[in-house]
Design an enzyme around this catalytic site. Structure first.
Site, PDB file in Angstrom:
ATOM      1  N   HIS A  87     -71.578  27.243  19.834  1.00 31.20           N
ATOM      2  CA  HIS A  87     -70.608  26.525  20.659  1.00 31.20           C
ATOM      3  C   HIS A  87     -70.712  27.009  22.108  1.00 31.20           C
ATOM      4  CE1 HIS A  87     -67.057  24.268  21.627  1.00 31.20           C
ATOM      5  NE2 HIS A  87     -66.626  25.317  22.302  1.00 31.20           N
TER       6      HIS A  87
ATOM      7  N   MET B 104     -73.297  16.868  17.036  1.00 28.80           N
ATOM      8  CA  MET B 104     -72.040  16.526  17.687  1.00 28.80           C
ATOM      9  C   MET B 104     -71.074  15.752  16.778  1.00 28.80           C
ATOM     10  SD  MET B 104     -72.805  18.099  20.327  1.00 28.80           S
ATOM     11  CE  MET B 104     -71.674  17.804  21.670  1.00 28.80           C
ATOM     12  N   ARG B 105     -71.123  16.003  15.492  1.00 30.30           N
ATOM     13  CA  ARG B 105     -70.210  15.333  14.551  1.00 30.30           C
ATOM     14  C   ARG B 105     -69.379  16.363  13.813  1.00 30.30           C
ATOM     15  NH1 ARG B 105     -70.122   9.841  15.538  1.00 30.30           N
ATOM     16  NH2 ARG B 105     -72.202   9.272  16.269  1.00 30.30           N
TER      17      ARG B 105
ATOM     18  N   ASN C  61     -72.854  27.466  13.450  1.00 32.05           N
ATOM     19  CA  ASN C  61     -72.818  26.576  14.610  1.00 32.05           C
ATOM     20  C   ASN C  61     -72.913  27.401  15.888  1.00 32.05           C
ATOM     21  OD1 ASN C  61     -72.411  24.117  16.073  1.00 32.05           O
ATOM     22  ND2 ASN C  61     -70.280  24.716  16.411  1.00 32.05           N
TER      23      ASN C  61
HETATM   24  C1  GRF Z   1     -75.664  23.400  23.297  1.00 36.19           C
HETATM   25  O1  GRF Z   1     -75.046  23.710  24.529  1.00 36.19           O
HETATM   26  C2  GRF Z   1     -74.803  23.830  22.157  1.00 36.19           C
HETATM   27  O2  GRF Z   1     -74.025  24.952  22.433  1.00 36.19           O
HETATM   28  C3  GRF Z   1     -73.906  22.631  21.971  1.00 36.19           C
HETATM   29  O3  GRF Z   1     -74.729  21.509  22.222  1.00 36.19           O
HETATM   30  C4  GRF Z   1     -75.787  21.887  23.094  1.00 36.19           C
HETATM   31  C5  GRF Z   1     -77.050  21.509  22.395  1.00 36.19           C
HETATM   32  O4  GRF Z   1     -78.178  21.654  23.208  1.00 36.19           O
HETATM   33  N1  GRF Z   1     -73.304  22.641  20.662  1.00 36.19           N
HETATM   34  P1  GRF Z   1     -79.628  21.494  22.580  1.00 36.19           P
HETATM   35  O5  GRF Z   1     -79.671  20.150  21.874  1.00 36.19           O
HETATM   36  O6  GRF Z   1     -79.862  22.629  21.649  1.00 36.19           O
HETATM   37  O7  GRF Z   1     -80.556  21.510  23.770  1.00 36.19           O
END
Ligand code: GRF
Length: 266
Positions: A159, A135-136, A157
């Protein structure tokens, strides 16, 4: 013998996508192996998933680094090759009219922390870096260290929305609140913008009247666990070709886009 690709992973949370990718590597759905799992969050649950499979892990605690750098700017150790003007030219997450001093400060802090991240990653050479719920925002400083050339994309990535709709932190939430009738997820390469890089694959699901944010997240995640491994496998098979496309609009204006062509698909 088929050579497995080496995959580095960055996570911030639960790591369910990481788990799907670890399982796919083990079952042979992905011809690859995960060589490290790094995180910005010391409490990331996904660290346990990696440790249980004996995958090396490390933490670069962004929150405390940002706090300590902000309290004492002298603590910031910048990489020797840091060039703020180069980063300002490339960085396109903030709007063009954003406060220049704030952007400079953001990029300076990021590059200092990303230097630590790169130091932690150095012992584990990799072919592909995957962001699995990391998340960065990564600055151009970091991105350029991974992509040796601008179009040699090596960071992927996932999303939680059908890009280019709803980039940012809360794709499923934005999809739900907008009243969309279809939701989905997207796997893309990372470029200098926010969730703006070339799209590799997408999956969609219908949204019904009685769906809640929770049910939307559930439907989406189930698709993510299929989509991400399949895109990584296409990378492993060398099927992702980067092409520049030029389109001429009715107005005469030309639009140039960098897109992913999947080899072997008509
Ligand atoms: C997922 O929904 C992904 O699309 C988003 O963050 C979430 C991560 O979930 N970027 P996890 O940590 O893989 O369970």
């Amino acid at each position: 013998m088929v050579t497995k690709i080496r995959i580095g992973a960055l996570i911030s949370g639960g790591g369910t996508n990481l788990q799907a990718i670890i399982d796919s590597c083990e079952s042979g759905k992905i011809c690859g192996e995960i060589v490290f799992v790094g995180t910005d969050n010391p409490d990331a649950q996904g660290l346990k998933r990696a440790a249980s499979r004996r995958i090396p892990t490390f933490v670069v605690d962004y929150k405390s680094a940002i706090k300590s750098f902000t309290n004492d700017l002298n603590k910031i150790e910048l990489p020797d090759d840091f060039n703020i003007n180069d980063l300002l030219l490339k960085y396109s997450v903030f709007p063009a009219d954003a406060d220049l001093e704030k952007t400079k400060k953001f990029l300076t802090l990021r590059a200092a922390i990303e230097k630590k991240l790169l130091d932690e990653m150095r012992p584990y050479p990799f072919d592909l870096l995957i962001l699995a719920g990391f998340m960065r925002i990564l600055s151009p400083y970091f991105i350029d260290k991974i992509n040796s050339e601008p179009d040699n994309f090596r960071i992927m990535n996932i999303h939680p929305a059908l890009l280019p709709a709803f980039p940012g932190l809360d794709g499923y939430g934005d999809t739900f609140r907008y009243g969309c009738k279809i939701g989905g997820c997207t796997v893309h390469f990372i470029d200098y913008g926010e969730d703006s890089g070339p799209i590799i694959g997408q999956r969609a699901f219908p949204i019904q009247e009685n769906d809640t944010l929770n049910t939307i997240k559930k439907k989406g995640l189930a698709l993510e666990w299929e989509l991400y491994p399949s895109c990584i496998q296409m990378f492993a098979q060398n099927r992702l070709q980067i092409v520049k496309k030029i389109f001429e609009l009715d107005s005469g204006e030309k639009v140039i886009r960098t897109v992913v062509k999947i080899k072997g698909e008509s």
